[in-house]
Structures are given as structure tokens and as C-alpha cells.
Scaffold this active site. Structure first.
Site, short mmCIF file in Angstrom:
data_model
loop_
_atom_site.label_atom_id
_atom_site.label_comp_id
_atom_site.label_asym_id
_atom_site.label_seq_id
_atom_site.Cartn_x
_atom_site.Cartn_y
_atom_site.Cartn_z
N GLY A 1 1.64 -6.53 16.78
CA GLY A 1 0.19 -6.90 16.47
C GLY A 1 -0.07 -6.64 14.92
O GLY A 1 -0.78 -6.41 14.48
N ILE B 1 0.75 -1.16 0.04
CA ILE B 1 0.15 0.03 -0.16
C ILE B 1 0.83 1.17 0.00
O ILE B 1 0.40 2.56 -0.64
CB ILE B 1 -0.75 0.50 1.13
N GLU C 1 20.81 14.44 8.70
CA GLU C 1 20.55 16.00 9.24
C GLU C 1 19.17 16.40 9.71
O GLU C 1 18.68 17.43 10.01
CB GLU C 1 20.83 16.54 7.63
N ARG D 1 8.97 14.15 18.94
CA ARG D 1 9.13 12.55 18.15
C ARG D 1 7.58 12.86 17.21
O ARG D 1 6.42 13.30 18.29
CB ARG D 1 9.05 11.28 18.92
N ALA E 1 18.92 5.17 20.40
CA ALA E 1 18.21 4.89 18.78
C ALA E 1 18.91 4.99 17.97
O ALA E 1 18.42 5.39 17.24
CB ALA E 1 17.08 4.23 19.62
N GLU F 1 24.52 9.83 18.01
CA GLU F 1 23.70 10.57 18.62
C GLU F 1 24.37 11.03 20.19
O GLU F 1 23.90 12.02 20.50
CB GLU F 1 21.88 9.70 19.33
N GLU G 1 25.03 4.37 16.01
CA GLU G 1 23.95 5.34 16.75
C GLU G 1 24.77 6.48 17.73
O GLU G 1 24.06 7.36 18.18
CB GLU G 1 22.75 4.74 17.28
N ARG H 1 -5.09 -8.48 6.94
CA ARG H 1 -4.41 -7.72 7.66
C ARG H 1 -3.32 -6.62 7.11
O ARG H 1 -3.28 -6.96 6.28
CB ARG H 1 -3.07 -9.14 8.42
N GLU H 2 -3.44 -5.44 7.73
CA GLU H 2 -2.29 -4.10 7.64
C GLU H 2 -1.43 -4.33 8.30
O GLU H 2 -1.33 -5.15 9.53
CB GLU H 2 -3.35 -3.26 8.38
#
Length: 185
Positions: free
Chosen positions: A118, A17, A143, A67, A79, A99, A95, A40-41
Site C-alpha cells: 500500500g 522527500i 555495529e 526494533r 534477515a 546473525e 545474513e 501517493r506517499e
């Protein structure tokens, strides 16, 4: 009949999709164990790492970043996502440096877990990093990524989980692990 066969959903068709920079969204047609059909998605994700950076004095390094999905800044352990063909240990070291500006002498594999089984196949590999040393010219992060470092005691981090200032599952898990590890120092 094996335990898996008892619950397995057999895929009879898959349609992509959305294909993005980080995720792919698929719609699967499946046959359920009772013979009925369903859709199922699914979110396909390359996987990620989380690193618990432990300073010599036992404090841990957290990053604060915005976020968009939650519309707020969050405190998290460093992370990032796995690059194609990249071993989780390599991603963890990269990472950590990007970071936090630190490299580590010791990288300890803690565990791996599914974040949202799920609907997504993302697995996060958690590592503890010890023997931290500042890198003179650290690797540059993405960036579009802006982070601020916070060095906190384990007790402070636990309070942040308890009062909701830390709301991220991988970070809450990491703090619980560090608390139980007894080898934080």
C-alpha cells in the site's frame, strides 16, 4: 483494455522527500483510472531476505533483537537488506552467518513477497537453510545490531506465533512454511 490498464495510476510527477541510509520517501502525483488526480506517499526500499535456519534435529534458529519502530525486542528469523547489485542468495548466506554464526550446505528458495504494498516497494526473499555448520570466525554483523540466538522446536515457534511472542510477519510466514514443508528434518 488489459487488467493492469484498468487500475493503473499514471505518475505525472515525483518528488523525493527524504533520502536515508536504508529508505527513500517519495511523493508522487498520479492520474487515477477515472481521470482524477491524487498524491501517493511511497517508501522505496532495496529489498531484503529472510532465512529459516533449520538445525539437524529440526529445531529452527531465531534471533531476538530490539526494533525501535515498535519499541520492543522481537523474535525473528535472521534477515537483512540487499546491498546494491547483490543477489538475494548472497545476501541470505551473509545474513545467516552474521546473525547466527552459521553457514549452510543447502539454501532453498521458498518464495518472495511484498511486505506493505500500500505504501512501500520492499520485497522480501525467503530462504530455508539446511546443513548448518558453525563458522569459526563468522562475519561480523552491523555495529549497531545486537542479537541473541534462540533455538526452538517448530511446535514452540508455533505457540509463540499463537500467543503473540512472535509478532513479525516474515517470521510467522516462515514458521508456517516450515510446518507445511514436511522436510524440516
Amino acid at each position: 483494455m488489459s487488467h493492469l490498464e484498468k487500475f493503473e495510476e499514471k505518475t505525472i510527477g515525483t518528488r523525493t522527500i527524504y533520502q536515508g541510509k536504508i529508505i527513500t520517501v517519495e511523493l508522487d502525483d498520479v492520474i487515477l483510472p477515472d481521470g482524477k488526480s491524487a498524491k501517493r506517499e511511497l517508501v522505496r526500499h532495496p529489498g531484503a531476505v529472510a532465512v529459516i535456519p533449520i538445525l539437524e534435529d529440526g529445531r529452527i534458529v531465531l534471533v531476538e533483537q530490539y526494533r525501535k519502530a515498535l519499541g520492543k525486542a522481537m523474535l525473528e528469523v535472521p534477515a537483512g537488506k540487499l546491498e546494491p547489485g547483490e543477489a538475494p542468495e548472497v545476501t541470505a548466506r551473509r545474513e545467516l552467518e552474521e546473525e547466527t554464526g552459521y553457514a549452510c550446505d543447502e539454501l532453498i528458495a521458498v518464495t518472495s513477497f511484498a511486505t506493505s504494498p500500500g505504501f512501500a516497494d520492499e520485497v522480501v526473499h525467503v530462504f530455508a537453510a539446511k546443513g548448518l555448520n558453525a563458522v569459526e570466525n563468522p562475519l561480523q554483523g552491523d555495529e549497531d545490531e545486537f542479537v541473541e540466538l534462540h533455538e526452538v522446536t517448530l511446535e514452540e515457534a508455533e505457540e509463540m506465533v499463537a500467543d503473540g511472542r512472535i509478532f513479525d510477519a516474515k517470521t510467522a510466514f516462515s514458521i508456517l512454511w516450515a510446518k507445511g514443508a514436511r522436510n524440516v528434518r
